[in-house]
Design a protein around this motif. Structure first.
Motif, short mmCIF file in Angstrom:
data_model
loop_
_atom_site.label_atom_id
_atom_site.label_comp_id
_atom_site.label_asym_id
_atom_site.label_seq_id
_atom_site.Cartn_x
_atom_site.Cartn_y
_atom_site.Cartn_z
N PHE A 112 29.35 42.64 -66.06
CA PHE A 112 29.66 43.36 -67.30
C PHE A 112 29.16 42.61 -68.53
O PHE A 112 28.60 43.22 -69.45
N GLN A 113 29.36 41.32 -68.57
CA GLN A 113 28.99 40.54 -69.74
C GLN A 113 27.49 40.54 -70.00
O GLN A 113 27.05 40.20 -71.10
N SER A 114 26.68 40.96 -69.03
CA SER A 114 25.23 40.98 -69.18
C SER A 114 24.69 42.32 -69.65
O SER A 114 23.50 42.42 -69.97
N THR A 115 25.51 43.34 -69.69
CA THR A 115 25.02 44.66 -70.09
C THR A 115 25.12 44.82 -71.61
O THR A 115 26.06 44.33 -72.24
N LEU A 116 24.16 45.51 -72.16
CA LEU A 116 24.17 45.82 -73.59
C LEU A 116 24.55 47.27 -73.84
O LEU A 116 24.57 47.71 -74.98
N GLU A 117 24.82 48.00 -72.77
CA GLU A 117 25.17 49.41 -72.91
C GLU A 117 26.49 49.57 -73.65
O GLU A 117 27.33 48.68 -73.66
N GLN A 118 26.65 50.75 -74.24
CA GLN A 118 27.90 51.06 -74.93
C GLN A 118 28.62 52.14 -74.15
O GLN A 118 28.00 53.02 -73.56
N VAL B 206 40.74 41.06 -65.29
CA VAL B 206 39.45 41.70 -65.59
C VAL B 206 39.54 42.40 -66.95
O VAL B 206 38.61 42.34 -67.76
N TYR B 207 40.64 43.07 -67.20
CA TYR B 207 40.89 43.72 -68.49
C TYR B 207 40.72 42.70 -69.62
O TYR B 207 40.02 42.95 -70.60
N ASP B 208 41.34 41.54 -69.45
CA ASP B 208 41.24 40.48 -70.47
C ASP B 208 39.80 39.99 -70.63
O ASP B 208 39.34 39.75 -71.75
N GLN B 209 39.07 39.86 -69.53
CA GLN B 209 37.68 39.42 -69.61
C GLN B 209 36.80 40.44 -70.31
O GLN B 209 35.89 40.08 -71.07
N VAL B 210 37.06 41.72 -70.08
CA VAL B 210 36.29 42.77 -70.75
C VAL B 210 36.55 42.72 -72.25
O VAL B 210 35.62 42.76 -73.06
N SER C 236 29.59 50.59 -62.68
CA SER C 236 30.61 49.63 -62.26
C SER C 236 30.05 48.23 -62.36
O SER C 236 28.86 48.00 -62.17
N PHE C 237 30.95 47.30 -62.68
CA PHE C 237 30.54 45.93 -62.95
C PHE C 237 31.59 44.96 -62.42
O PHE C 237 32.75 45.31 -62.26
N GLY C 238 31.15 43.73 -62.24
CA GLY C 238 32.04 42.62 -62.02
C GLY C 238 32.12 41.81 -63.30
O GLY C 238 31.31 42.00 -64.21
N THR C 239 33.09 40.91 -63.39
CA THR C 239 33.23 40.12 -64.61
C THR C 239 33.22 38.62 -64.36
O THR C 239 33.27 37.84 -65.30
N GLY C 240 33.16 38.21 -63.10
CA GLY C 240 33.16 36.78 -62.80
C GLY C 240 31.80 36.16 -63.04
O GLY C 240 30.85 36.81 -63.47
N ASP C 241 31.71 34.86 -62.75
CA ASP C 241 30.43 34.16 -62.87
C ASP C 241 29.51 34.47 -61.70
O ASP C 241 28.29 34.46 -61.84
N LYS C 242 30.10 34.72 -60.55
CA LYS C 242 29.36 35.00 -59.32
C LYS C 242 30.08 36.10 -58.56
O LYS C 242 31.24 36.39 -58.81
N VAL C 243 29.40 36.67 -57.59
CA VAL C 243 30.01 37.62 -56.66
C VAL C 243 30.61 36.79 -55.53
O VAL C 243 29.90 36.04 -54.86
N LYS C 244 31.91 36.92 -55.35
CA LYS C 244 32.60 36.14 -54.31
C LYS C 244 33.26 37.08 -53.33
O LYS C 244 34.05 37.94 -53.71
N LEU C 245 32.93 36.88 -52.05
CA LEU C 245 33.50 37.68 -50.97
C LEU C 245 34.21 36.75 -50.00
O LEU C 245 33.80 35.60 -49.83
N PRO C 246 35.25 37.24 -49.34
CA PRO C 246 35.97 36.39 -48.39
C PRO C 246 35.02 35.80 -47.34
O PRO C 246 34.09 36.47 -46.88
#
Length: 178
Positions: A83-89, A100-104, A20-30
């Motif tokens: 997600f953008q940092s992983t090289l896995e396939q 998130v779909y669009d960012q992926v 599992s991954f995030g796609t933002g620039d940072k982890v943001k929590l309320p």
């Protein structure tokens, strides 16, 4: 972090190999106010985030469920990943929000090699605890259907139409080569 990690937890317990991954620039929590989120770098251990929120306002973050969510997350993996940092396939990527779909898709389209096929599927899931749990069940049902297909590339369009009608949520799908 809530929706994807709930699905990650549920799918891994069912025996699926999951990341599992995030796609933002940072982890943001309320945070304590809507305009003051708690912001962390990807790679910050869940335990560190948990301890930080515990020190800031134990009552608030217990009441809003963040400490419970982080406790679950730190039992699943050490830290949030981007997600953008992983090289896995991957063969299949599931997302819970169109943004998130669009960012992926954007991330995969920007990669050099374009020989590996991947199905990207989005199921709209609201970002709250109840919806995250429902979404995890839906994702598990969908993954089970896909795993039972003898020819996923041929079956997936009809499978997703049937699934969309069953779950009454919009489904997005694309096949990319990366």
């Amino acid at each position: 972090m809530n929706r994807s990690m709930e699905a990650h937890n549920f799918l891994s317990k069912k025996g699926y190999r999951v990341q599992s991954f995030g796609t933002g620039d940072k982890v943001k929590l309320p945070g304590a106010a809507p305009d003051r989120p708690n912001v962390y770098e990807f790679g910050t251990p869940y335990d560190d985030i948990y301890q930080d929120l515990l020190q800031k306002d134990r009552e608030l973050y217990t009441r809003n469920g963040l400490l419970h969510m982080l406790d679950r997350n730190r039992r699943i993996k050490p830290h949030p990943e981007r997600f953008q940092s992983t090289l896995e396939q991957f063969n299949l990527i599931l997302t819970c929000e169109e943004r998130v779909y669009d960012q992926v898709i954007e991330s995969l389209e920007g990669r050099d090699s374009q020989t590996t096929p991947v199905h990207i599927v989005n199921i709209e899931i609201q970002d709250n605890h109840e919806e995250a749990t429902i979404g995890a069940f839906l994702m598990c049902d969908l993954v089970a259907m896909m795993a039972n297909s003898d020819d996923l590339d041929n079956d997936i369009d009809e499978m997703l139409q049937d699934f969309e009608a069953k779950c009454q949520r919009p489904i997005l799908h694309c096949l990319l080569f990366y």
